[in-house]
Scaffold this active site. Structure first.
Site, PDB file in Angstrom:
ATOM      1  N   GLU A  36     -60.892  92.689  85.239  1.00 48.42           N
ATOM      2  CA  GLU A  36     -61.521  93.830  84.695  1.00 48.42           C
ATOM      3  C   GLU A  36     -62.561  93.757  83.767  1.00 48.42           C
ATOM      4  O   GLU A  36     -63.202  94.662  83.615  1.00 48.42           O
ATOM      5  CB  GLU A  36     -60.114  94.192  83.450  1.00 48.42           C
ATOM      6  CG  GLU A  36     -58.762  94.372  84.059  1.00 48.42           C
ATOM      7  CD  GLU A  36     -58.955  95.754  84.835  1.00 48.42           C
ATOM      8  OE1 GLU A  36     -59.791  96.545  84.681  1.00 48.42           O
ATOM      9  OE2 GLU A  36     -57.975  95.937  85.609  1.00 48.42           O
ATOM     10  N   TYR A 119     -59.619  99.784  76.433  1.00 44.76           N
ATOM     11  CA  TYR A 119     -59.380 100.048  78.081  1.00 44.76           C
ATOM     12  C   TYR A 119     -58.805  98.691  78.727  1.00 44.76           C
ATOM     13  O   TYR A 119     -57.834  98.858  79.354  1.00 44.76           O
ATOM     14  CB  TYR A 119     -60.450 100.433  78.873  1.00 44.76           C
ATOM     15  CG  TYR A 119     -60.436 100.072  80.328  1.00 44.76           C
ATOM     16  CD1 TYR A 119     -59.878 100.773  81.040  1.00 44.76           C
ATOM     17  CD2 TYR A 119     -60.876  98.752  80.988  1.00 44.76           C
ATOM     18  CE1 TYR A 119     -59.535 100.690  82.511  1.00 44.76           C
ATOM     19  CE2 TYR A 119     -60.797  98.654  82.220  1.00 44.76           C
ATOM     20  CZ  TYR A 119     -60.047  99.481  82.930  1.00 44.76           C
ATOM     21  OH  TYR A 119     -59.776  98.935  84.251  1.00 44.76           O
ATOM     22  N   ASP A 137     -60.966 105.471  81.419  1.00 46.17           N
ATOM     23  CA  ASP A 137     -62.086 105.040  81.849  1.00 46.17           C
ATOM     24  C   ASP A 137     -62.848 106.236  82.469  1.00 46.17           C
ATOM     25  O   ASP A 137     -62.374 107.276  82.484  1.00 46.17           O
ATOM     26  CB  ASP A 137     -62.044 103.574  82.819  1.00 46.17           C
ATOM     27  CG  ASP A 137     -61.540 104.135  84.179  1.00 46.17           C
ATOM     28  OD1 ASP A 137     -60.891 105.326  84.175  1.00 46.17           O
ATOM     29  OD2 ASP A 137     -61.879 103.562  85.003  1.00 46.17           O
TER      30      ASP A 137
END
Length: 359
Positions: A36, A119, A137
């Site tokens: 991520e 996020y 996102d």
DNA sequence: GAAGCGTGGGG
DNA sequence: TCCCCAAGCTT
């Protein structure tokens, strides 16, 4: 009004059509977190090789936590947004020293990790721990704006709030990880910014933008970032096998990375302006004379908020002149060990000119 | 809240 | 060539 149709159409599509990305074979929060962070503002095609490289070098969070920052930056070299690499190391140490080596499991706890924002916290908590936290996102903004016909600018405060609330309403608490990834996968592979493939979209018959011919108009974005121009003059000072380099400090681009000694000027210096450059060099107007051996450029390098116009000057310092203590002479064979911006890497590779190949 | 932070690919 | 965009975060 019920919104269950959204996840009921999307998740089965995702389970059949998802790309086989390497981190998806793992539910290890370390592997997911690493993916991520790497994928923040970064395409899968660019980030995958870095994820594999990091997992090989640092298979577990303890190993990353024990690394040197220079080594992490070196592994991150070329990926950009280098604060991510520094924060990555900080967060790994937080996990080891503050959480006993186990990743926190809730959105609120994850948020305390350096480099983990709303996020990334939601991605980890939903994918690894099955919690119903919705990710928002760039993909989510685009999919939701089109499907629900929302024209609120996505880069406004009102827009962020509206889309966050909608995403939270849509998430499937029985499969939050798949749900989140399904929306992002759709945005990345079907509902693309330009020329989306609506014929392949599982939501096409519910899509407001498609029905109203607004696909190209959504999402709406208002801001445009202004770009600043800077003129960089790099000094290539080499004696035999040794070359001078400098490490960039805080408060500017490329923090922590290495480069050649830099003279920044307000105006571009042309190929025959060496006399102007010498006024900015150590020794300045007094002292001995700098000798120009070669020069090349300008080389344009584009950053998100700056356009760099660089010229490389191969020079010889006046004999006996003491050079700045920040300049460090390194053997050219060790250049490859340093984390370099792409601009410098390209120059030292010699691909842009006939200059000596140093990398 | 706005500005700053890399690099590469696509249209 | 130019502009947009990319699984955002920090200060």
């Amino acid at each position: 009004m019920s919104t269950a149709w959204f996840t009921h159409a999307l998740v089965p599509w995702y389970r059949e059509h998802q790309r086989p990305l390497p981190w998806r074979r793992s539910s290890d929060p370390y592997a997911v977190w690493l993916s991520e962070v790497i994928l923040q503002q970064t395409r899968v095609d660019q980030g995958t090789a870095y994820w594999l490289r990091f997992m090989e070098r640092y298979p577990r969070v303890e190993l990353l936590a024990g690394a040197e920052e220079d080594d992490v930056l070196r592994l991150w070299q070329g990926l950009g947004y280098y604060s991510r690499a520094r924060n990555l190391l900080t967060a790994a140490r937080q996990v080891v020293h503050e959480h006993g080596g186990r990743f926190p499991t809730t959105h609120a706890q994850l948020l305390h990790l350096k480099g983990v924002g709303d996020y990334t916290a939601a991605a980890i908590s939903s994918i690894c721990f099955g919690q119903a936290d919705a990710v928002v996102d760039g993909n989510v903004y685009r999919v939701l704006a089109r499907v629900f016909g929302i024209a609120t600018p996505i880069d406004s405060t009102a827009g962020r709030k509206e889309f966050r609330a909608l995403a939270a309403r849509l998430i499937d608490p029985t499969a939050p990880g798949d749900h989140n990834q399904a929306v992002m996968e759709l945005g990345a592979t079907v509902c693309s910014p330009k020329r989306p493939r609506c014929g392949e979209c599982p939501l096409a018959d519910r899509c407001s933008a498609l029905a109203h011919g607004r696909i190209e108009a959504l999402p709406v974005k208002e801001g445009r970032t202004q770009v600043r121009e800077r003129h960089f003059n790099y000094l290539h000072v080499q004696a035999g096998e040794r070359i001078y380099v400098q490490q960039r400090g805080p408060g500017d681009i490329w923090q922590g990375l290495w480069e050649l000694p830099l003279v920044e000027t307000d105006e571009a210096l042309g190929p025959r302006s060496f006399n102007k450059l010498t006024a900015h060099l150590p020794g300045g107007t007094s002292g001995g004379k700098w000798t120009l051996v070669d020069q090349m450029g300008p080389v344009k390098h584009v950053l998100s908020h700056q356009h760099l116009i660089a010229r490389f000057w191969r020079v010889i310092p006046p004999p006996g002149l003491p050079l700045p203590t920040s300049w460090r002479a390194v053997d050219t064979s060790t250049l490859a060990q340093l984390a370099l911006p792409r601009l410098l890497e390209r120059y030292l590779e010699g691909t842009a000119s006939e200059s000596t190949r140093l990398l």
